[in-house]
Design a protein around this motif. Structure first.
Motif, PDB file in Angstrom:
ATOM      1  N   LEU A 201      29.640  65.649   4.478  1.00 23.42           N
ATOM      2  CA  LEU A 201      29.636  64.229   4.179  1.00 23.42           C
ATOM      3  C   LEU A 201      31.064  63.674   4.192  1.00 23.42           C
ATOM      4  CD1 LEU A 201      27.048  63.980   1.275  1.00 23.42           C
ATOM      5  CD2 LEU A 201      26.979  62.625   3.385  1.00 23.42           C
ATOM      6  N   GLY A 202      31.160  62.386   4.523  1.00 23.45           N
ATOM      7  CA  GLY A 202      32.449  61.735   4.437  1.00 23.45           C
ATOM      8  C   GLY A 202      33.023  61.826   3.037  1.00 23.45           C
ATOM      9  N   LYS A 203      32.142  61.783   2.023  1.00 22.54           N
ATOM     10  CA  LYS A 203      32.609  61.902   0.648  1.00 22.54           C
ATOM     11  C   LYS A 203      33.283  63.249   0.412  1.00 22.54           C
ATOM     12  CE  LYS A 203      31.224  61.750  -4.221  1.00 22.54           C
ATOM     13  NZ  LYS A 203      31.898  62.995  -4.553  1.00 22.54           N
ATOM     14  N   THR A 204      32.731  64.307   1.006  1.00 23.69           N
ATOM     15  CA  THR A 204      33.335  65.634   0.857  1.00 23.69           C
ATOM     16  C   THR A 204      34.749  65.643   1.435  1.00 23.69           C
ATOM     17  OG1 THR A 204      31.228  66.815   0.873  1.00 23.69           O
ATOM     18  CG2 THR A 204      33.174  68.059   1.570  1.00 23.69           C
ATOM     19  N   LEU A 205      34.915  65.058   2.613  1.00 25.21           N
ATOM     20  CA  LEU A 205      36.237  65.007   3.235  1.00 25.21           C
ATOM     21  C   LEU A 205      37.205  64.185   2.393  1.00 25.21           C
ATOM     22  CD1 LEU A 205      35.240  64.534   6.987  1.00 25.21           C
ATOM     23  CD2 LEU A 205      35.979  66.634   5.846  1.00 25.21           C
ATOM     24  N   PHE A 206      36.701  63.088   1.837  1.00 33.56           N
ATOM     25  CA  PHE A 206      37.552  62.268   0.978  1.00 33.56           C
ATOM     26  C   PHE A 206      37.950  63.039  -0.275  1.00 33.56           C
ATOM     27  CE2 PHE A 206      38.057  59.383  -2.630  1.00 33.56           C
ATOM     28  CZ  PHE A 206      39.110  58.607  -2.179  1.00 33.56           C
ATOM     29  N   ASP A 207      36.967  63.699  -0.900  1.00 28.61           N
ATOM     30  CA  ASP A 207      37.251  64.489  -2.103  1.00 28.61           C
ATOM     31  C   ASP A 207      38.298  65.563  -1.814  1.00 28.61           C
ATOM     32  OD1 ASP A 207      35.437  63.013  -3.553  1.00 28.61           O
ATOM     33  OD2 ASP A 207      33.849  64.535  -3.506  1.00 28.61           O
ATOM     34  N   MET A 208      38.153  66.256  -0.686  1.00 26.75           N
ATOM     35  CA  MET A 208      39.108  67.305  -0.328  1.00 26.75           C
ATOM     36  C   MET A 208      40.501  66.732  -0.123  1.00 26.75           C
ATOM     37  SD  MET A 208      36.771  69.543   2.335  1.00 26.75           S
ATOM     38  CE  MET A 208      38.108  70.687   2.739  1.00 26.75           C
ATOM     39  N   SER A 209      40.579  65.557   0.467  1.00 33.93           N
ATOM     40  CA  SER A 209      41.879  64.965   0.761  1.00 33.93           C
ATOM     41  C   SER A 209      42.642  64.600  -0.499  1.00 33.93           C
ATOM     42  CB  SER A 209      41.715  63.730   1.650  1.00 33.93           C
ATOM     43  OG  SER A 209      41.087  62.664   0.942  1.00 33.93           O
ATOM     44  N   VAL A 210      41.924  64.350  -1.594  1.00 33.53           N
ATOM     45  CA  VAL A 210      42.591  63.994  -2.851  1.00 33.53           C
ATOM     46  C   VAL A 210      42.538  65.138  -3.866  1.00 33.53           C
ATOM     47  CG1 VAL A 210      42.167  61.538  -2.533  1.00 33.53           C
ATOM     48  CG2 VAL A 210      40.489  62.903  -3.801  1.00 33.53           C
ATOM     49  N   GLY A 211      41.999  66.287  -3.445  1.00 33.73           N
ATOM     50  CA  GLY A 211      41.970  67.460  -4.323  1.00 33.73           C
ATOM     51  C   GLY A 211      40.944  67.392  -5.425  1.00 33.73           C
ATOM     52  N   TYR A 213      37.339  68.426  -6.506  1.00 32.12           N
ATOM     53  CA  TYR A 213      36.223  69.317  -6.149  1.00 32.12           C
ATOM     54  C   TYR A 213      35.174  69.377  -7.269  1.00 32.12           C
ATOM     55  CZ  TYR A 213      39.011  70.972  -2.197  1.00 32.12           C
ATOM     56  OH  TYR A 213      39.737  71.054  -1.027  1.00 32.12           O
ATOM     57  N   ASN A 214      35.076  68.334  -8.068  1.00 37.27           N
ATOM     58  CA  ASN A 214      34.126  68.340  -9.184  1.00 37.27           C
ATOM     59  C   ASN A 214      32.683  68.233  -8.723  1.00 37.27           C
ATOM     60  OD1 ASN A 214      35.998  68.540 -11.354  1.00 37.27           O
ATOM     61  ND2 ASN A 214      36.572  66.403 -11.041  1.00 37.27           N
ATOM     62  N   VAL A 217      28.303  69.281  -4.409  1.00 38.10           N
ATOM     63  CA  VAL A 217      28.120  69.168  -2.953  1.00 38.10           C
ATOM     64  C   VAL A 217      29.457  69.369  -2.247  1.00 38.10           C
ATOM     65  CG1 VAL A 217      27.458  67.637  -1.053  1.00 38.10           C
ATOM     66  CG2 VAL A 217      26.110  67.664  -3.174  1.00 38.10           C
ATOM     67  N   THR A 218      30.495  68.796  -2.797  1.00 33.13           N
ATOM     68  CA  THR A 218      31.833  68.984  -2.233  1.00 33.13           C
ATOM     69  C   THR A 218      32.237  70.444  -2.277  1.00 33.13           C
ATOM     70  OG1 THR A 218      32.530  66.748  -2.849  1.00 33.13           O
ATOM     71  CG2 THR A 218      34.269  68.376  -2.497  1.00 33.13           C
ATOM     72  N   GLN A 219      31.948  71.127  -3.368  1.00 29.40           N
ATOM     73  CA  GLN A 219      32.283  72.545  -3.483  1.00 29.40           C
ATOM     74  C   GLN A 219      31.578  73.368  -2.415  1.00 29.40           C
ATOM     75  OE1 GLN A 219      31.892  74.154  -7.477  1.00 29.40           O
ATOM     76  NE2 GLN A 219      32.500  72.209  -8.393  1.00 29.40           N
ATOM     77  N   LEU A 220      30.269  73.113  -2.227  1.00 23.48           N
ATOM     78  CA  LEU A 220      29.487  73.880  -1.257  1.00 23.48           C
ATOM     79  C   LEU A 220      29.927  73.581   0.173  1.00 23.48           C
ATOM     80  CD1 LEU A 220      27.144  75.755  -0.506  1.00 23.48           C
ATOM     81  CD2 LEU A 220      25.623  73.759  -0.622  1.00 23.48           C
ATOM     82  N   GLN A 221      30.040  72.305   0.515  1.00 23.56           N
ATOM     83  CA  GLN A 221      30.378  71.936   1.888  1.00 23.56           C
ATOM     84  C   GLN A 221      31.810  72.325   2.241  1.00 23.56           C
ATOM     85  OE1 GLN A 221      29.414  67.777   2.515  1.00 23.56           O
ATOM     86  NE2 GLN A 221      27.219  68.187   2.611  1.00 23.56           N
ATOM     87  N   SER A 222      32.734  72.202   1.303  1.00 17.57           N
ATOM     88  CA  SER A 222      34.118  72.593   1.586  1.00 17.57           C
ATOM     89  C   SER A 222      34.224  74.099   1.794  1.00 17.57           C
ATOM     90  CB  SER A 222      35.044  72.138   0.462  1.00 17.57           C
ATOM     91  OG  SER A 222      34.732  72.783  -0.762  1.00 17.57           O
ATOM     92  N   LYS A 223      33.440  74.874   1.060  1.00 17.49           N
ATOM     93  CA  LYS A 223      33.445  76.321   1.238  1.00 17.49           C
ATOM     94  C   LYS A 223      32.969  76.688   2.642  1.00 17.49           C
ATOM     95  CE  LYS A 223      30.190  78.715  -0.782  1.00 17.49           C
ATOM     96  NZ  LYS A 223      29.421  79.456  -1.821  1.00 17.49           N
ATOM     97  N   GLN A 224      31.864  76.079   3.093  1.00 16.54           N
ATOM     98  CA  GLN A 224      31.345  76.363   4.427  1.00 16.54           C
ATOM     99  C   GLN A 224      32.324  75.916   5.503  1.00 16.54           C
ATOM    100  OE1 GLN A 224      27.696  74.139   4.051  1.00 16.54           O
ATOM    101  NE2 GLN A 224      26.537  75.885   3.236  1.00 16.54           N
ATOM    102  N   LEU A 225      32.942  74.758   5.273  1.00 19.10           N
ATOM    103  CA  LEU A 225      33.891  74.231   6.245  1.00 19.10           C
ATOM    104  C   LEU A 225      35.119  75.125   6.378  1.00 19.10           C
ATOM    105  CD1 LEU A 225      34.865  71.971   8.123  1.00 19.10           C
ATOM    106  CD2 LEU A 225      35.772  70.793   6.103  1.00 19.10           C
TER     107      LEU A 225
END
Length: 251
Positions: A201-211, A213-214, A217-225
């Motif tokens: 998700l775009g939200k995951t990319l945004f979350d990663m860009s600002v650090g 990871y709460n 969904v961001t945790q799961l998708q960032s791990k796979q990415l």
């Protein structure tokens, strides 16, 4: 990707360098001849350097107990060749030791640095991040989140990932409710059904860009990415420590 250091004779007319009291860490070491070691050092102002620690395997050597991973050192060396000679190494202190699973996470960081950091490529951003990451692991912060942040900045510093908030196709900022992929050769673009790249998700990319990871969904998708991107840039060569961490469900 890094290659094994050369132990060839010095080139003519190459000026001998002498480095004193450089902050650094041991990334890796292996035996050299009967009593010595080749030590891979990550230094703050000279990057990753290979040093011969003469006599370090002898029981009476002062270097034997000092050249340990994850301990801040003050290191001096000299030489002309790619592999130079360690002259002194002193323990600085000030950091908690890594224990249990945090210790394995530390070895994972070291393996990443050995794979991605070119020799003598100075990167103070990455050095300071490494120190900060070791401290976070030592204080039992969430290992998966700590490692995600390190992986992302490592790949960005290596030039493999650009701005996560920018779509290369639309040339506009990403939308948080749309799905995207990171094409390893191009950057962020919209997800197309049926392709093999991990969608996020775009939200995951945004979350990663600002650090941040709460979000689970961001945790799961960032791990796979990050699994995908690291594997791609390592040409499918597996990381030994990563597989152990996956088996322990820490990564």
């Amino acid at each position: 990707m890094s290659v094994a250091p050369s132990l060839s004779a010095p080139k003519k007319n190459v000026k001998e360098i002498r480095i004193l009291h450089q902050p650094g860490f041991v990334l890796h070491s292996y035996p050299y001849k009967e009593t010595s070691l080749i030590v891979d050092i990550f230094s703050r102002e000279y990057g990753r350097v290979s040093l011969v620690a003469k006599g370090a395997k002898r029981p009476t050597s002062a270097l034997r107990s000092v050249l340990q991973t994850f301990q801040p050192l003050s290191i001096s060396w000299t030489g002309k060749t790619e592999v130079r000679t360690l002259t002194t190494a002193e323990w600085v202190g000030g950091m908690l030791p890594l224990e249990k699973s945090a210790l394995l996470c530390g070895f994972y960081l070291n393996e990443l640095l050995v794979k991605f950091l070119l020799r003598e490529e100075v990167n103070t951003v990455l050095f300071d991040l490494y120190v900060s990451t070791l401290n976070q692991l030592a204080h039992n912060e969430n290992a998966a989140i700590v490692l995600r942040k390190f992986e992302l900045i490592l790949l960005q510093q290596a030039g493999f990932i650009g701005d996560l908030g920018y779509c290369v196709q639309s040339r506009e900022r990403i939308l948080i409710d749309h799905y995207y992929v990171i094409d390893p050769t191009r950057g962020v673009r919209p997800f197309v059904s049926g392709e093999g790249l991990p969608q996020v998700l775009g939200k995951t990319l945004f979350d990663m860009s600002v650090g941040d990871y709460n979000d689970p969904v961001t945790q799961l998708q960032s791990k796979q990415l990050m699994r995908y991107l690291l594997s791609f840039h390592l040409h499918g060569i597996p990381l030994n420590t990563r597989q152990i961490l996956i088996d322990l469900q820490k990564l």
